[in-house]
Write an enzyme that holds these catalytic residues in place. Structure first.
Site, PDB file in Angstrom:
ATOM      1  N   ASP A   1      45.976  31.910  48.945  1.00 38.58           N
ATOM      2  CA  ASP A   1      46.302  33.316  49.160  1.00 38.58           C
ATOM      3  C   ASP A   1      46.793  33.436  50.605  1.00 38.58           C
ATOM      4  O   ASP A   1      47.969  33.212  50.886  1.00 38.58           O
ATOM      5  CB  ASP A   1      45.022  34.119  48.884  1.00 38.58           C
ATOM      6  CG  ASP A   1      45.201  35.617  48.959  1.00 38.58           C
ATOM      7  OD1 ASP A   1      46.330  36.058  49.182  1.00 38.58           O
ATOM      8  OD2 ASP A   1      44.225  36.356  48.786  1.00 38.58           O
TER       9      ASP A   1
ATOM     10  N   PHE B   1      45.743  40.542  42.883  1.00 32.53           N
ATOM     11  CA  PHE B   1      44.477  39.871  42.634  1.00 32.53           C
ATOM     12  C   PHE B   1      44.409  39.449  41.168  1.00 32.53           C
ATOM     13  O   PHE B   1      44.531  40.268  40.268  1.00 32.53           O
ATOM     14  CB  PHE B   1      43.295  40.780  42.972  1.00 32.53           C
ATOM     15  CG  PHE B   1      41.987  40.045  42.990  1.00 32.53           C
ATOM     16  CD1 PHE B   1      41.622  39.284  44.091  1.00 32.53           C
ATOM     17  CD2 PHE B   1      41.130  40.101  41.899  1.00 32.53           C
ATOM     18  CE1 PHE B   1      40.419  38.589  44.109  1.00 32.53           C
ATOM     19  CE2 PHE B   1      39.919  39.412  41.908  1.00 32.53           C
ATOM     20  CZ  PHE B   1      39.570  38.653  43.012  1.00 32.53           C
ATOM     21  N   VAL B   2      44.245  38.149  40.946  1.00 29.63           N
ATOM     22  CA  VAL B   2      44.241  37.624  39.575  1.00 29.63           C
ATOM     23  C   VAL B   2      42.890  37.012  39.237  1.00 29.63           C
ATOM     24  O   VAL B   2      42.137  36.611  40.121  1.00 29.63           O
ATOM     25  CB  VAL B   2      45.356  36.575  39.373  1.00 29.63           C
ATOM     26  CG1 VAL B   2      46.727  37.210  39.518  1.00 29.63           C
ATOM     27  CG2 VAL B   2      45.199  35.401  40.348  1.00 29.63           C
TER      28      VAL B   2
ATOM     29  N   LYS C   1      34.037  27.319  43.488  1.00 34.12           N
ATOM     30  CA  LYS C   1      33.895  27.059  42.073  1.00 34.12           C
ATOM     31  C   LYS C   1      35.230  27.185  41.353  1.00 34.12           C
ATOM     32  O   LYS C   1      35.388  26.730  40.237  1.00 34.12           O
ATOM     33  CB  LYS C   1      32.930  28.091  41.453  1.00 34.12           C
ATOM     34  CG  LYS C   1      31.593  28.199  42.146  1.00 34.12           C
ATOM     35  CD  LYS C   1      30.816  29.417  41.582  1.00 34.12           C
ATOM     36  CE  LYS C   1      29.636  29.707  42.472  1.00 34.12           C
ATOM     37  NZ  LYS C   1      29.006  31.006  42.085  1.00 34.12           N
TER      38      LYS C   1
ATOM     39  N   ASP D   1      37.510  34.204  39.689  1.00 32.22           N
ATOM     40  CA  ASP D   1      36.578  35.241  39.276  1.00 32.22           C
ATOM     41  C   ASP D   1      36.855  36.595  39.912  1.00 32.22           C
ATOM     42  O   ASP D   1      37.577  36.695  40.908  1.00 32.22           O
ATOM     43  CB  ASP D   1      35.163  34.841  39.706  1.00 32.22           C
ATOM     44  CG  ASP D   1      34.976  34.932  41.237  1.00 32.22           C
ATOM     45  OD1 ASP D   1      35.759  34.290  41.955  1.00 32.22           O
ATOM     46  OD2 ASP D   1      34.065  35.654  41.688  1.00 32.22           O
TER      47      ASP D   1
ATOM     48  N   GLU E   1      42.863  22.804  44.490  1.00 29.42           N
ATOM     49  CA  GLU E   1      42.487  24.200  44.704  1.00 29.42           C
ATOM     50  C   GLU E   1      42.949  25.068  43.544  1.00 29.42           C
ATOM     51  O   GLU E   1      43.901  24.738  42.847  1.00 29.42           O
ATOM     52  CB  GLU E   1      43.152  24.713  45.996  1.00 29.42           C
ATOM     53  CG  GLU E   1      42.207  24.813  47.190  1.00 29.42           C
ATOM     54  CD  GLU E   1      41.234  25.983  47.095  1.00 29.42           C
ATOM     55  OE1 GLU E   1      40.924  26.460  45.988  1.00 29.42           O
ATOM     56  OE2 GLU E   1      40.770  26.416  48.158  1.00 29.42           O
ATOM     57  N   ASP E   2      42.265  26.175  43.376  1.00 36.07           N
ATOM     58  CA  ASP E   2      42.665  27.143  42.366  1.00 36.07           C
ATOM     59  C   ASP E   2      43.852  27.969  42.840  1.00 36.07           C
ATOM     60  O   ASP E   2      44.839  28.117  42.136  1.00 36.07           O
ATOM     61  CB  ASP E   2      41.494  28.060  41.986  1.00 36.07           C
ATOM     62  CG  ASP E   2      40.743  28.628  43.201  1.00 36.07           C
ATOM     63  OD1 ASP E   2      41.137  28.336  44.356  1.00 36.07           O
ATOM     64  OD2 ASP E   2      39.774  29.366  42.995  1.00 36.07           O
TER      65      ASP E   2
ATOM     66  N   ARG F   1      35.911  33.736  34.976  1.00 37.96           N
ATOM     67  CA  ARG F   1      36.345  32.370  35.284  1.00 37.96           C
ATOM     68  C   ARG F   1      36.722  31.604  34.024  1.00 37.96           C
ATOM     69  O   ARG F   1      37.520  30.671  34.063  1.00 37.96           O
ATOM     70  CB  ARG F   1      35.223  31.600  35.990  1.00 37.96           C
ATOM     71  CG  ARG F   1      34.896  32.078  37.395  1.00 37.96           C
ATOM     72  CD  ARG F   1      33.975  31.074  38.072  1.00 37.96           C
ATOM     73  NE  ARG F   1      33.321  31.599  39.261  1.00 37.96           N
ATOM     74  CZ  ARG F   1      33.872  31.625  40.477  1.00 37.96           C
ATOM     75  NH1 ARG F   1      35.087  31.171  40.646  1.00 37.96           N
ATOM     76  NH2 ARG F   1      33.225  32.113  41.511  1.00 37.96           N
TER      77      ARG F   1
HETATM   78  P1  5GP Z   1      42.724  32.271  51.192  1.00 41.35           P
HETATM   79  O1  5GP Z   1      41.829  31.744  52.277  1.00 41.35           O
HETATM   80  O2  5GP Z   1      43.923  31.385  50.925  1.00 41.35           O
HETATM   81  O3  5GP Z   1      43.132  33.688  51.464  1.00 41.35           O
HETATM   82  O4  5GP Z   1      41.860  32.382  49.878  1.00 41.35           O
HETATM   83  C1  5GP Z   1      41.365  31.284  49.234  1.00 41.35           C
HETATM   84  C2  5GP Z   1      40.285  31.634  48.244  1.00 41.35           C
HETATM   85  O5  5GP Z   1      40.205  33.034  48.019  1.00 41.35           O
HETATM   86  C3  5GP Z   1      40.603  31.021  46.898  1.00 41.35           C
HETATM   87  O6  5GP Z   1      40.100  29.707  46.804  1.00 41.35           O
HETATM   88  C4  5GP Z   1      39.918  31.997  45.962  1.00 41.35           C
HETATM   89  O7  5GP Z   1      38.561  31.649  45.808  1.00 41.35           O
HETATM   90  C5  5GP Z   1      40.017  33.334  46.655  1.00 41.35           C
HETATM   91  N1  5GP Z   1      41.177  34.132  46.154  1.00 41.35           N
HETATM   92  C6  5GP Z   1      42.360  34.325  46.768  1.00 41.35           C
HETATM   93  N2  5GP Z   1      43.189  35.073  46.006  1.00 41.35           N
HETATM   94  C7  5GP Z   1      42.500  35.353  44.878  1.00 41.35           C
HETATM   95  C8  5GP Z   1      42.829  36.078  43.673  1.00 41.35           C
HETATM   96  O8  5GP Z   1      43.921  36.626  43.455  1.00 41.35           O
HETATM   97  N3  5GP Z   1      41.854  36.135  42.719  1.00 41.35           N
HETATM   98  C9  5GP Z   1      40.626  35.548  42.875  1.00 41.35           C
HETATM   99  N4  5GP Z   1      39.762  35.677  41.862  1.00 41.35           N
HETATM  100  N5  5GP Z   1      40.286  34.851  43.983  1.00 41.35           N
HETATM  101  C10 5GP Z   1      41.213  34.753  44.973  1.00 41.35           C
HETATM  102 MG    MG Z   2      36.714  32.121  45.117  1.00 41.53          MG
END
Ligand code: 5GP
Ligand code: MG
Length: 184
Positions: A107, A156-157, A47, A163, A103-104, A169
């Protein structure tokens, strides 16, 4: 919602609405130039990408179709599990399409590298990635990302689609939460 609506839940604003809007203008200009004369299938990852998707496509002059995927890699916590599940797949056939994943945040990169391989296996002409945020210090796998809004510190943001336990959000900015929010 503005910072004042958050009382003492907000630790600090990392990126203001203005900074985000300025960067979106630049990204849209770059995307328009790169895809000139092409049809693009823009794939938003639910989302979190809802806000950046909506704001980015409205700035584009390029002809786009929009589709959505929902994948899960996080529970309600703040650490990546590395396990990706498709909760909602695309409605669109990717054969011969120019696909732009929106993508948002990136990470660890685990979600996106999995998604990239998955979409590439479906026969598209091209697949590129646009992300609003990226945490370079958190990367566990290298992902080739064409468009990045902002590189941010490994914290963590929330906000602008992101969210914590499904909240925040709808903040028009990106910020960090006070520690008491997590321990509540
Ligand atoms: P990754 O697989 O790259 O570690 O994480 C991807 C997903 O983790 C993102 O699409 C997001 O939903 C969530 N995520 C990663 N870092 C953060 C963060 O700092 N804050 C939030 N709210 N979600 C995060
Ligand atoms: Mg997420």
């Amino acid at each position: 919602m503005n910072p004042a609506d958050m009382g003492d839940d907000l630790e600090r604003v990392l990126l203001s609405e203005e900074q985000i809007n300025t960067r979106l203008d630049e990204l849209a200009e770059q995307i328009d130039a790169d895809y000139a004369g092409k049809d693009v299938l823009v794939v938003g990852v639910l989302k979190g990408a809802v806000m950046v998707m909506a704001d980015l496509v409205r700035r584009l002059h390029t002809s786009v179709e929009m589709d959505w995927m929902a994948v899960s890699s996080y529970g309600s916590g703040t650490k990546s599990s590395g396990v990706v599940r498709i909760l909602k797949d695309l409605d669109t056939d990717l054969i011969g399409r120019h696909v732009l994943i929106v993508e948002d945040i990136i990470d660890s990169g685990l979600t996106l590298s999995w998604l990239l391989a998955n979409l590439r296996s479906r026969g598209p002409e091209s697949v590129e990635i646009a992300t609003m945020l990226r945490k370079p210090d958190a990367a566990k796998v290298e992902v080739d990302v064409r468009y990045v809004g902002f590189d941010i510190p490994n914290e963590f943001v929330v906000g602008y689609g992101l969210d914590y336990a499904e909240k925040y959000r709808n903040l028009p900015f990106v910020g960090t939460l006070a520690p008491h929010v997590y321990s509540a």
